[in-house]
Design an enzyme around this catalytic site. Sequence first.
Site, PDB file in Angstrom:
ATOM      1  N   ASP A 114       0.289  -1.022  -0.037  1.00  0.00           N
ATOM      2  CA  ASP A 114       0.166  -0.085   0.002  1.00  0.00           C
ATOM      3  C   ASP A 114       0.788   1.171  -0.417  1.00  0.00           C
ATOM      4  OD1 ASP A 114       0.706  -0.581   2.541  1.00  0.00           O
ATOM      5  OD2 ASP A 114      -0.532   0.518   3.502  1.00  0.00           O
TER       6      ASP A 114
ATOM      7  N   GLU B 218      -0.184  -1.347   5.571  1.00  0.00           N
ATOM      8  CA  GLU B 218       0.910  -0.514   6.572  1.00  0.00           C
ATOM      9  C   GLU B 218       0.966   0.293   7.135  1.00  0.00           C
ATOM     10  OE1 GLU B 218       5.453   0.761   7.488  1.00  0.00           O
ATOM     11  OE2 GLU B 218       3.974   1.312   6.207  1.00  0.00           O
TER      12      GLU B 218
ATOM     13  N   HIS C  84       4.645  11.178   2.243  1.00  0.00           N
ATOM     14  CA  HIS C  84       3.135  11.494   2.410  1.00  0.00           C
ATOM     15  C   HIS C  84       2.420  12.308   1.713  1.00  0.00           C
ATOM     16  CE1 HIS C  84       3.550   7.879   5.579  1.00  0.00           C
ATOM     17  NE2 HIS C  84       3.666   7.543   4.451  1.00  0.00           N
TER      18      HIS C  84
END
Length: 514
Positions: free
Chosen positions: A106, A175, A484
């Site tokens: 992921d 995760e 991110h």
Amino acid sequence: MKKSAKKMKTDASVRSLSMMTACQSDDDDIPMPQEVSSQRVFDFFKEINAVPRPSGHEEQMRQYLIRFADARGLRHAENNGNIIIYKDATAGMEQVPSVVLQTHMDMVCVAADGYAVNFLTQGIEQEVTDGFIHSRGHKTSLGADDGIGISLVLAVLDSKMVKHGPLECLFTWDEEQGLEGAAAFDSGILKSKYMINIDSETEGETCIGTSGGVWILASMDYTPQAVPAGYTACVLSVNGLTGGHSGIDIYKGGASATKLLADFLYSEKTTRLRLVSINGGQASNSIATSATAVVIVPEDNAGTLVSLFESYMAEAKTRYAATDPAMTWSIGAASDVQSYMPAEAAELLVNGLDATPQGVIERSTVVENMFETANNIGIITTTDGRWEVVNYPRGFDAAKIDAVSTTISQAFSGATVEFANPYLPWNADVNCALIAYTQKSYQGLFGTPLRYVRMGGGIEASQFALSYPEMQIVSIGSNVFDAHTVNERVEIASVERTWKFVLRLLGNIGEVLK
């Protein structure tokens, strides 16, 4: 990275760099012919970036991995959503110990403000600038965490030239939101004594410890009330914050858009505003870069509200000038607002957010630029008579994580508070054979020692250390910056070196028996 107006085409840029490295290699132990160059790593990275894989929605990635294995005649299995692909040892390596290569499927999906994308159906478009791969136009996160790790493993599995012993290649799911795939993985399935986790984000480091954490959801249902006569609706927005990984970047002290808005709503008592909604954040482990609140206020007080919010945000802009230089905000009229949140629900939400810590709570006295405990208010949503707040506290001491979790729970006393996906801090044995071998290999290859670090972000090594207490685990990776966020990028030259390092580790793994 210094930005440049000059951009190169991804395929040509990556290929030329990888071929140059292959030709210039002076590694006598592991030859680097064209077939073992790193080009396949970049090919696979582009392929998997076309596969949607947000956390909790890895179905298409699972099918990709199964097709990959079938096409190469590799045995594979699925266990509680995790995929394992097996590969036999190459000639002459049958007697060396088997190794687990472990990554996660992921990625954290974040989009730039105003950019429309459906991460459930759309992949990531990428491009290259000045030796870095990033999303096209920096419109989304890149998924180098852990797409580069996956790509390195796939390149090993794909190659007929890489020298290695028996391999168990494990690809876990979800995760990013709490190590769910690793937690669901049945113990006893893996037979290897050694695991190489390829999920670190700084080359030249090996992780010897990670924080633990827990996912906390506070929520409340309510019945909306009709907007009374004499009130006008306003929308308040905060945008353009730097954000970042809540385990890696949070120590930098940057602002959270959700916290900024919540603190203003808590402090504002004079204009008799009433809350309609507040929404912000895109992932539990990503610091919120934007947030929006809708309020109603007596018409005579609208001007005062504008003045107070402008003053509040101007002060915030000054306070966070170093960490969030692109911070912007706005306040204006909102249309078609028919109802608002009743006082009890609104006060519980706003008071709870005000009492909830955001950012570093206690700094580490052991590791520079690291927290001992921290919390991130990841996501706030208000929809259809319900508000939800997701918090993600982390720490290196289980008791301190519990204490922060208790503070958050008490802050939302009166609401429903749920805990999920807890995982403990992990500390590796730096004297174990695998870490010593990894250190020796890195020094022999690059002439400098491998740095030992503790990571604020959780990695699955912590979970596998519980499930397989006898297993020795090491974590390595390439340089991934601003994970991110829409500025996420991976350094091409670093991936080249990491590929070379992986080849060295696998090719000489028999040394751990000496």
